[in-house]
Design a protein around this motif. Structure first.
Motif, PDB file in Angstrom:
ATOM      1  N   MET A  44       0.831  -1.193   0.000  1.00 41.66           N
ATOM      2  CA  MET A  44       0.000   0.000   0.000  1.00 41.66           C
ATOM      3  C   MET A  44       0.874   1.255   0.000  1.00 41.66           C
ATOM      4  O   MET A  44       1.938   1.287   0.623  1.00 41.66           O
ATOM      5  CB  MET A  44      -0.914   0.015   1.238  1.00 41.66           C
ATOM      6  N   GLU A  45       0.430   2.282  -0.697  1.00 42.22           N
ATOM      7  CA  GLU A  45       1.092   3.573  -0.647  1.00 42.22           C
ATOM      8  C   GLU A  45       0.351   4.451   0.348  1.00 42.22           C
ATOM      9  O   GLU A  45      -0.872   4.384   0.477  1.00 42.22           O
ATOM     10  CB  GLU A  45       1.114   4.239  -2.021  1.00 42.22           C
ATOM     11  N   ARG A  46       1.079   5.292   1.045  1.00 43.46           N
ATOM     12  CA  ARG A  46       0.439   6.183   2.001  1.00 43.46           C
ATOM     13  C   ARG A  46       1.068   7.573   1.903  1.00 43.46           C
ATOM     14  O   ARG A  46       2.204   7.732   1.452  1.00 43.46           O
ATOM     15  CB  ARG A  46       0.575   5.651   3.432  1.00 43.46           C
ATOM     16  N   THR A  47       0.302   8.543   2.346  1.00 42.87           N
ATOM     17  CA  THR A  47       0.766   9.930   2.394  1.00 42.87           C
ATOM     18  C   THR A  47       1.049  10.293   3.845  1.00 42.87           C
ATOM     19  O   THR A  47       0.237  10.027   4.736  1.00 42.87           O
ATOM     20  CB  THR A  47      -0.300  10.878   1.818  1.00 42.87           C
ATOM     21  N   ILE A  48       2.212  10.884   4.083  1.00 45.11           N
ATOM     22  CA  ILE A  48       2.639  11.190   5.446  1.00 45.11           C
ATOM     23  C   ILE A  48       2.917  12.682   5.573  1.00 45.11           C
ATOM     24  O   ILE A  48       3.572  13.277   4.712  1.00 45.11           O
ATOM     25  CB  ILE A  48       3.936  10.431   5.802  1.00 45.11           C
TER      26      ILE A  48
END
Length: 437
Positions: A372-376
């Motif tokens: 999964m890609e996530r935004t931080i």
């Protein structure tokens, strides 16, 4: 956010080496002295000095015992089954003689728990120390085929080893160490005489700890015992990762000296490290003040015959081993059976460690994975003052505006120490931050 500690165990590890390395890293000696004076144990004093090992300056931590509790390093005398000149303090073995038996104090896990619980240690330090002793008890239990509550810590129950283990826990807590990386334990070869006879290296307690806690062991050509049971138990209790980042910065180095003279230097090098960031490459992420992206792994499994208490323990182990997040939710499966879905968020390098924990602690026979890609949001950790003491907070930034989030463990520890309601401390931090906006 606490510090990341890297333990370089190329010359093995023991209790006193670990204490010395942590003191060299800056652990507060006055805090340690206060705790040691509070122990319901007598017959010792501690000495901290500088020594040179193989030309390297190192910190030495020594527990000086009175005559009644004296505990010589019999391993150096009986190593390989024959005499060696020079005796030093031992943290692992005895000769098994009547005199040796007299010098060692036999304590069980119940007595040691009482000593720790009635000390001036913080709750976190107590937790670390008790975990180290639990691991030792489990290893001895397996070695001697007796229940854990019937294990009596012979050498480990001696005064010097209690002091070593308590000191390690106090120093780790004082330094705010939350991540510990130990890639491998280097062990020597040969045999050692203990009260049970001549045994091969690694001794049963060390072998059991390495096996039960999935530590990596590397056998070297050095003749002698490099990893003591106490040293192995410390690593098993506090290690969160076994892989270093591809690139990292060394912030501070501590060198702890061992007591024995072997072919290797006989030191434990401990380092505070941080992962290399874009700022280290010449960029300033704070100035960019933009959201960043990375990739994580989601692990998921269905469990239909596991209690909530067991899952709570599994969650604790997974988080300690490097999971970024863990949660479980109730579901109904085929034939309307109640069950749980366990979800674990982690980095790719932690998959193997975490899946082993899930398979060991639950009855599941399969685990699903998804990338999964996530935004931080850009974030940093700060220490803020309060009327009751300092606390750690996480500060996230979006579009030039900062949002503050008090760290739970930091607030909880202050709440316990000062006996102030958790919500009162939390609310004060949030309101104080709003007043500065």
């Amino acid at each position: 956010m606490g510090k990341t500690l890297y333990l370089e165990c190329y010359s093995g590890i023991s209790g006193d080496m670990t204490v010395a390395a942590l003191l060299d890293l800056g652990a507060d000696r006055s805090v340690l002295d206060r705790v040691l004076k509070s122990l319901k144990v007598s017959g010792f004093e501690t000495k901290i000095s500088r020594v040179v090992k193989s030309g390297i300056d190192a910190c030495d931590f020594d527990v000086v015992l009175d005559k009644e509790h004296e505990n010589h390093d019999h391993d150096m005398e009986y190593l390989y089954g024959h005499h060696h000149e020079g005796h030093e303090r031992n943290h692992a073995h005895g000769t098994g003689t009547a005199q040796d038996h007299h010098h060692h104090e036999h304590r069980g896990i119940k007595e040691i728990t009482y000593i720790i619980e009635h000390s001036a240690m913080t709750e976190n330090a107590k937790k670390i120390a008790l975990r180290i002793f639990e691991i030792l008890a489990e290893a001895e239990s397996k070695a001697h085929n007796v229940p854990v509550d019937q294990v009596h810590f012979h050498e480990v129950g001696a005064v010097d080893s209690i002091v070593d283990i308590v000191s390690v826990a106090v120093c780790l807590d004082n330094l705010d160490v939350t991540e510990v990386i130990v890639p491998v334990l280097c062990e020597g070869r040969g045999t050692v005489r203990c009260q049970h006879g001549i045994l091969p290296i690694p001794v049963p307690a060390v072998a059991n700890i390495v096996s039960a806690n999935h530590l990596y062991l590397k056998m070297t050509e050095v003749e002698g015992e490099l990893v003591t049971p106490t040293g192995a138990a410390i690593v098993a209790a506090v290690k969160t990762k076994d892989k270093l980042p591809e690139t990292f910065e060394i912030q501070k180095i501590g060198i702890g000296a061992g007591k024995r003279q072997y072919e290797c230097p006989g030191i434990l090098r401990a380092m505070f490290i941080s992962e290399s960031t874009e700022q280290a490459k010449g960029r300033n992420p704070k100035a960019e003040n933009q959201e960043t992206k990375d990739t994580i792994i989601k692990m998921e499994t269905n469990i239909d015959d596991c209690s909530g208490e067991v899952l709570g323990f599994v969650m604790e182990r997974l988080m300690k081993a490097g999971a970024r997040d863990v949660h479980y939710v109730p579901v109904f499966m085929k034939k309307n059976r109640p069950a749980w879905v366990l979800n674990v968020i982690c980095k790719e390098e932690d998959i193997e460690t975490l899946q082993n924990i899930i398979f060991e602690e639950t009855t599941t026979i399969g685990i699903r994975y998804s990338i999964m890609e996530r935004t931080i949001l850009p974030r940093e950790t700060r220490t803020l003052p309060t009327p009751w003491g300092e606390v750690q907070v996480k500060v996230c930034t979006l579009n030039g505006k900062e949002q503050l989030y008090p760290e739970y463990e930091s607030v909880a520890q202050l709440s316990r120490e000062k006996e102030i309601p958790f919500t009162e401390i939390y609310r004060y931090i949030v309101l104080a931050n709003k007043d500065k906006e």
